[in-house]
Design an enzyme around this catalytic site. Structure first.
Site, PDB file in Angstrom:
ATOM      1  N   ASP A 135      45.808  20.027  43.668  1.00 10.99           N
ATOM      2  CA  ASP A 135      45.176  20.480  44.914  1.00 10.99           C
ATOM      3  C   ASP A 135      45.000  19.261  45.817  1.00 10.99           C
ATOM      4  O   ASP A 135      45.907  18.889  46.555  1.00 10.99           O
ATOM      5  CB  ASP A 135      43.858  21.164  44.560  1.00 10.99           C
ATOM      6  CG  ASP A 135      43.186  21.837  45.736  1.00 10.99           C
ATOM      7  OD1 ASP A 135      43.725  21.757  46.858  1.00 10.99           O
ATOM      8  OD2 ASP A 135      42.114  22.437  45.556  1.00 10.99           O
ATOM      9  N   ARG A 156      41.182  33.291  32.784  1.00 13.71           N
ATOM     10  CA  ARG A 156      42.212  32.390  32.247  1.00 13.71           C
ATOM     11  C   ARG A 156      43.255  33.147  31.439  1.00 13.71           C
ATOM     12  O   ARG A 156      44.394  32.717  31.309  1.00 13.71           O
ATOM     13  CB  ARG A 156      41.580  31.333  31.338  1.00 13.71           C
ATOM     14  CG  ARG A 156      40.713  30.312  32.053  1.00 13.71           C
ATOM     15  CD  ARG A 156      40.432  29.146  31.126  1.00 13.71           C
ATOM     16  NE  ARG A 156      39.335  28.303  31.547  1.00 13.71           N
ATOM     17  CZ  ARG A 156      39.454  27.273  32.395  1.00 13.71           C
ATOM     18  NH1 ARG A 156      40.613  26.999  32.935  1.00 13.71           N
ATOM     19  NH2 ARG A 156      38.408  26.543  32.720  1.00 13.71           N
TER      20      ARG A 156
END
Ligand code: IMP
Length: 172
Positions: A98, A160
């Site tokens: 990111d 997840r």
């Protein structure tokens, strides 16, 4: 849950491609795949099995304090590697690059140990990430700024275990 960004089939196809690429690039060598916990665990297990070489695996864990969808900017090592990486060919396996803060921190920490080589393989990267500057060699998919969940990636530890990647839409 939000819009599906990448299906299970799309992810599997790309993981197979990256696995083939690693197999070719590391032919004759015994690379150590280092999974960055926890987000990269799903990618790591599929990727390791897509590489047709005698790979070894290890795990490192970092955490950055913050809210569900925003990091605080402070990276902390919470679990170090178990093996020595001096003179090893290391491939760091990440879930998403990111801002690049986590990667910069990990790269510094691992390079200080004198590996023979250190490359980065990330499933996802933001369009805004400076991949050349960060030295990221293998990228699964480049994605825009939306927060994503699934295939190892979480929002406050949930999602997840989804087999696909989706854009996160918080429910109130
Ligand atoms: P960076 O340090 O800003 O590059 O952030 C990298 C870490 O933030 C990743 O390893 C993820 O754990 C987390 N992260 C960043 N974006 C997302 C996202 O969209 N979904 C889930 N986790 C994310």
């Amino acid at each position: 849950m939000g819009r599906v960004l990448l299906t299970e089939e799309q992810i599997a196809a790309r993981v197979a491609e990256i696995g083939a690429q690693l197999t070719a690039d590391y032919a004759g060598r015994r690379p150590l795949l280092v999974c960055v916990l926890r987000g990269a665990y799903a990618f790591m297990t599929d990727l390791a099995r897509a590489v047709d070489l005698p790979v070894e695996i290890d795990f490192i864990a970092v955490s950055s304090y913050g809210s569900a969808t925003r990091t605080s900017g402070v990276v902390r090592l919470v679990k170090d590697l178990d093996v020595e990486i001096t003179d090893r060919d290391v491939v760091l396996v990440e879930d998403i690059v990111d801002t690049g803060l986590t990667l910069r921190y990990l790269r510094r920490s691992l390079e200080a140990r004198g590996p023979a080589s250190l490359e980065v393989c990330t499933l996802l990267a933001r369009e805004s990430a400076d991949l050349d500057g960060l030295g990221v060699r293998y990228v699964g998919f480049t994605i825009p700024g939306d927060f994503v969940i699934g295939y190892g990636l979480d929002a406050a530890e949930r999602y997840r275990n989804l087999r696909y990647l989706a854009v996160y839409e918080p429910q109130d």
